[in-house]
Design a protein around this motif. Structure first.
Motif, PDB file in Angstrom:
ATOM      1  N   PHE A  15      -3.607   5.027  -2.146  1.00 47.05           N
ATOM      2  CA  PHE A  15      -4.201   6.200  -1.526  1.00 47.05           C
ATOM      3  C   PHE A  15      -3.666   7.445  -2.232  1.00 47.05           C
ATOM      4  CE2 PHE A  15      -4.238   2.825   1.564  1.00 47.05           C
ATOM      5  CZ  PHE A  15      -5.457   2.953   2.205  1.00 47.05           C
ATOM      6  N   SER A  16      -4.281   8.580  -1.978  1.00 38.37           N
ATOM      7  CA  SER A  16      -3.838   9.828  -2.602  1.00 38.37           C
ATOM      8  C   SER A  16      -2.479  10.236  -2.052  1.00 38.37           C
ATOM      9  CB  SER A  16      -4.853  10.941  -2.350  1.00 38.37           C
ATOM     10  OG  SER A  16      -5.016  11.160  -0.959  1.00 38.37           O
ATOM     11  N   ASP A  17      -1.752  11.033  -2.813  1.00 37.72           N
ATOM     12  CA  ASP A  17      -0.429  11.497  -2.400  1.00 37.72           C
ATOM     13  C   ASP A  17      -0.540  12.286  -1.092  1.00 37.72           C
ATOM     14  OD1 ASP A  17       2.289  11.875  -2.528  1.00 37.72           O
ATOM     15  OD2 ASP A  17       2.204  13.483  -4.019  1.00 37.72           O
ATOM     16  N   HIS A  18       0.377  12.012  -0.161  1.00 37.76           N
ATOM     17  CA  HIS A  18       0.404  12.659   1.162  1.00 37.76           C
ATOM     18  C   HIS A  18      -0.826  12.299   2.004  1.00 37.76           C
ATOM     19  CE1 HIS A  18       3.760  15.119  -0.261  1.00 37.76           C
ATOM     20  NE2 HIS A  18       3.015  15.491  -1.296  1.00 37.76           N
TER      21      HIS A  18
ATOM     22  N   PHE B 208       0.850  -1.193   0.000  1.00 35.67           N
ATOM     23  CA  PHE B 208       0.000   0.000   0.000  1.00 35.67           C
ATOM     24  C   PHE B 208       0.881   1.236   0.000  1.00 35.67           C
ATOM     25  CE2 PHE B 208       0.794  -0.291   4.541  1.00 35.67           C
ATOM     26  CZ  PHE B 208       0.822   1.025   4.977  1.00 35.67           C
ATOM     27  N   SER B 209       0.375   2.306  -0.612  1.00 32.38           N
ATOM     28  CA  SER B 209       1.121   3.565  -0.619  1.00 32.38           C
ATOM     29  C   SER B 209       0.193   4.718  -0.922  1.00 32.38           C
ATOM     30  CB  SER B 209       2.261   3.532  -1.660  1.00 32.38           C
ATOM     31  OG  SER B 209       1.765   3.713  -2.972  1.00 32.38           O
TER      32      SER B 209
ATOM     33  N   ASP C  60       3.366   8.172  -7.443  1.00 35.55           N
ATOM     34  CA  ASP C  60       3.458   7.128  -8.473  1.00 35.55           C
ATOM     35  C   ASP C  60       3.346   5.759  -7.812  1.00 35.55           C
ATOM     36  OD1 ASP C  60       3.935   5.553 -10.658  1.00 35.55           O
ATOM     37  OD2 ASP C  60       5.690   6.663 -11.348  1.00 35.55           O
ATOM     38  N   HIS C  61       2.125   5.369  -7.511  1.00 32.80           N
ATOM     39  CA  HIS C  61       1.877   4.080  -6.852  1.00 32.80           C
ATOM     40  C   HIS C  61       2.339   2.925  -7.727  1.00 32.80           C
ATOM     41  CE1 HIS C  61      -0.148   1.086  -4.364  1.00 32.80           C
ATOM     42  NE2 HIS C  61      -0.804   0.647  -5.438  1.00 32.80           N
TER      43      HIS C  61
ATOM     44  N   LYS D 159       8.042   7.072   3.117  1.00 35.41           N
ATOM     45  CA  LYS D 159       7.227   8.287   3.098  1.00 35.41           C
ATOM     46  C   LYS D 159       5.847   8.033   3.701  1.00 35.41           C
ATOM     47  CE  LYS D 159       5.329  11.677  -0.175  1.00 35.41           C
ATOM     48  NZ  LYS D 159       5.286  12.103  -1.599  1.00 35.41           N
ATOM     49  N   ASP D 160       5.259   6.859   3.408  1.00 38.15           N
ATOM     50  CA  ASP D 160       3.966   6.516   4.001  1.00 38.15           C
ATOM     51  C   ASP D 160       4.114   6.198   5.482  1.00 38.15           C
ATOM     52  OD1 ASP D 160       1.806   6.271   1.766  1.00 38.15           O
ATOM     53  OD2 ASP D 160       3.587   5.364   0.906  1.00 38.15           O
TER      54      ASP D 160
END
Length: 277
Positions: free
Chosen positions: A196-199, A170-171, A175-176, A227-228
């Motif tokens: 998921f959406s960025d940030h 998951f991320s 750019d998933h 980052k996630d």
């Protein structure tokens, strides 16, 4: 200051660059003045600042994804660009990212890049930032590399950790699909994923959804990005092993040439970057 206030990327910078102050602010000029008064730096590095034309700068480095350097070539809202391609002539040098090799030269360089400007190539090198074992809890957004009591130091090579395993990814990044490609390259069997959406600010409901989906696929591991990870809720209890993947940037044999270029433009003595890192 945590990632909720500072943002995930500045938080990660501060965690990595422990001896380097990282300032966040909507007014870049005021942030710079604050940095000068509070820290007396020799260098101010502005992230994502090519369009801030009012700020005087000594060096402009423009990073371009070598897979699709300017997207569809159009500016917002019809494309990803903030300025027309011709604005690239203001750059002092270019760094092509996500390359397959770092061989110098203009081979396979986009034709619209201005001639006479240095071009450096870099590669993304994924590594295992850390691992949580099944049932462990941790304060995901509050520690640096290998500093959590519950975070288990694992092999730095994702191939050796995940090869032959059933994994669920998951991320919430830009750019998933690129992340999924990286996961597949580790040699694991990708049995499912959630994007998921960025940030994206993860909630307890999100984590329940991730855990439920991973169990339904029969996954042995859950995989996400560094980052996630910094945006996950505190004291998350993991139902499966969790691998957190970080990304390092490599210039390969061109690293010395890149550093020499920066040194010349900023009038730095040789080795000053390595000594301060």
């Amino acid at each position: 200051m945590g990632p909720e206030t500072a943002g995930d990327e500045p938080f990660m910078m501060a965690q990595t660059l422990r001896k380097t102050p990282v300032l966040v602010g909507g007014d870049r000029y005021r942030s710079g003045i604050t940095a000068l008064k509070a820290f007396q730096p020799d260098i101010i590095l502005l992230d994502d600042g090519f369009q801030h034309l009012k700020l005087k700068r000594d060096l402009d480095l423009v990073l371009l994804d070598c897979r699709r350097p300017v997207g569809n070539g159009r500016v917002l809202p019809r494309g990803p660009l903030r300025e027309p391609v011709k604005a690239l002539k203001r750059a002092d040098a270019f760094v092509l990212t996500r390359c397959r090799d770092t061989t110098p030269g203009r081979k396979n360089v986009p034709p619209y890049l201005p001639s006479g400007k240095p071009i450096f190539r870099s590669m993304h090198r994924p590594y295992v930032y850390g691992v949580y074992k099944t049932g462990q809890t941790g304060k995901a957004g509050s520690f640096g590399k290998a500093e959590s009591e519950n975070m288990v130091n694992s092999e730095s090579d994702p191939d050796r950790l995940l090869r032959g395993r059933r994994v669920f990814a998951f991320s919430g990044i830009a750019d998933h699909h690129s992340f999924l490609h990286t996961v597949r390259e580790f040699g694991g069997t990708l049995v499912g994923d959630l994007e998921f959406s960025d940030h994206h600010p993860y909630s307890a409901l999100d984590l329940n959804r991730i855990a439920r989906s991973a169990r339904e696929t029969g996954a042995e591991w859950i995989i996400t990005t560094e980052k996630d990870f910094v945006r996950l809720p505190e004291n998350t209890r993991w139902p499966l092993n969790l691998a957190v993947i970080g990304i390092a940037i490599s210039f390969g044999e061109a690293e010395d040439a890149f550093l020499r270029f920066v040194h010349r433009h900023l009038n730095l003595r040789e080795g000053s970057f390595h000594e301060s890192s």
